[in-house]
Design an enzyme around this catalytic site. Structure first.
Site, PDB file in Angstrom:
ATOM      1  N   CYS A 133       0.837  -1.209   0.000  1.00  0.00           N
ATOM      2  CA  CYS A 133       0.000   0.000   0.000  1.00  0.00           C
ATOM      3  C   CYS A 133       0.868   1.253   0.000  1.00  0.00           C
ATOM      4  CB  CYS A 133      -0.931  -0.035   1.216  1.00  0.00           C
ATOM      5  SG  CYS A 133      -2.013   1.398   1.309  1.00  0.00           S
ATOM      6  N   CYS A 136      -0.459   4.136   2.014  1.00  0.00           N
ATOM      7  CA  CYS A 136      -0.338   3.973   3.480  1.00  0.00           C
ATOM      8  C   CYS A 136       1.109   4.192   3.923  1.00  0.00           C
ATOM      9  CB  CYS A 136      -0.723   2.556   3.925  1.00  0.00           C
ATOM     10  SG  CYS A 136      -2.218   1.898   3.224  1.00  0.00           S
ATOM     11  N   ASP A 137       2.058   3.651   3.178  1.00  0.00           N
ATOM     12  CA  ASP A 137       3.435   3.556   3.684  1.00  0.00           C
ATOM     13  C   ASP A 137       4.453   4.432   2.952  1.00  0.00           C
ATOM     14  OD1 ASP A 137       2.563   1.677   5.528  1.00  0.00           O
ATOM     15  OD2 ASP A 137       2.847   0.013   4.143  1.00  0.00           O
TER      16      ASP A 137
END
Ligand code: NAP
Length: 305
Positions: A133, A136-137
């Site tokens: 992701c 997300c990261d």
């Protein structure tokens, strides 16, 4: 005698736990069934920064709080696999750990799995530089060199997103042609921070405790070691819904349901990554959980007359 619940939720990720919270708070008896670890996909994300209202939290901590919150209102969590599901029956029936259960409504919140590369290092370094992701990261690799694997819309959108954060983004794809839309391909190829490496696969992800490089092999068998701090993998999602077919209608493997979370079967709702939807993120999974729980409550009220 079968144990009975007003709502059975399959899956204890963000969607399932939110559905449990909403359903339990509205007074329904709720059973949540999870065959892996409670929390779902996000438990492997060390830091979540895109959940509204929370500056930073680990995926594990976020879902642990949510699990406890749902349990506080009376939701019961059970680990195992719901078997012999009959979703068309009234009430719905299934078995869990050899015991018979019935439920007036079922919320399917079983998520979707990120497809894996299956190369050495991938599993061990997940959450330590290997990520599925980018949104997300990606922010954890600000100013660093990273690589993204895949040739679809997700990989190319992620490459563009990462290029805004990272110093260098290697886009590794097993072919020369992309699946992504032409306009996105054009943007990627014009982006100076993105270096496209075609006809190549990741053979191994290396690093001691965290990612330090990716070993690539091209069509001619030539190996190259890319020095990167993160490997983002965007090679598609794999829904695991065959077990619900043919009772539940699927589309490309996902449960066919709109923003209202209604499936083709009365009393059966689908929430989160498992259903057909535009954006698969924590916040949309949580929103689905709330919608599905309210739909279950409404359905039960209408059944009572
Ligand atoms: P996808 O379109 O299925 O693309 C997956 C990519 O991963 C393909 O390029 C595929 O290569 C590659 N791949 C698969 N298995 C691999 C492996 N083992 N090793 C290396 N590469 C592998 O998946 P997606 O990009 O996640 O998109 C899913 C759906 O959502 C698509 O319909 C997509 O259009 C849509 N989507 C749309 C948007 C948008 O409109 N902005 C954004 C994201 C997603 P090959 O090409 O060689 O098969």
């Amino acid at each position: 005698m079968a144990q009975h619940y007003q709502t059975a939720i399959i899956g204890a990720g963000m969607a399932g736990l939110t559905a449990a919270l909403y359903a339990a708070r509205s007074g329904l008896s709720v059973l949540v069934i999870e065959n892996k670890m409670a929390g779902g996909q996000i438990v492997t994300s060390p830091e979540v920064e895109n959940y509204p209202g929370i500056v930073q939290i680990s995926g594990f901590d976020l879902t642990e709080v949510l699990r406890k919150q749902a349990e506080t209102f009376g939701a019961v969590l059970a680990s195992g696999e719901a078997e012999e599901l009959d979703l068309a029956a009234t009430p719905k029936t299934f078995r869990l750990g050899g015991e018979a259960y019935t439920a007036d409504t079922v919320i399917l919140a079983n998520g979707a799995e990120h497809r894996k590369l299956g190369c050495p290092g991938e599993g061990e370094l997940t959450g330590r530089g290997v990520s599925y992701c980018a949104t997300c990261d990606g922010a954890f690799f600000r100013g660093k060199e990273v690589c993204i694997v895949g040739g679809g819309n997700t990989a190319l959108d992620d490459a563009l997103y990462l290029a805004r954060i990272c110093q260098k983004v290697y886009l590794v794809h097993r072919r020369e042609e992309f699946r992504a839309s032409a306009v996105t391909v054009d943007r990627v190829l014009k982006n100076e921070r993105i270096s496209f490496i075609p006809n190549s696969q990741v053979k191994e992800i290396r690093g001691e405790g965290k990612v330090s490089s990716a070993l690539l092999v091209n069509r001619d068998g030539k190996e190259t070691e890319l020095s990167v701090e993160a490997v983002f993998i965007a090679v598609g999602l794999k829904p695991e819904n065959e077990v619900f077919a043919p009772q539940i209608l699927l589309e490309d493997g996902y449960i066919k349901a709109g923003e209202d979370c209604l499936t083709n079967l009365p009393g059966v709702f689908a929430a989160g990554d498992t259903r057909t939807k535009l954006l698969r993120q924590l916040v949309t999974a949580a929103a689905d959980g709330a919608v599905a729980a309210v739909q279950a409550e409404t359905y039960l009220r209408e059944q009572k007359g």
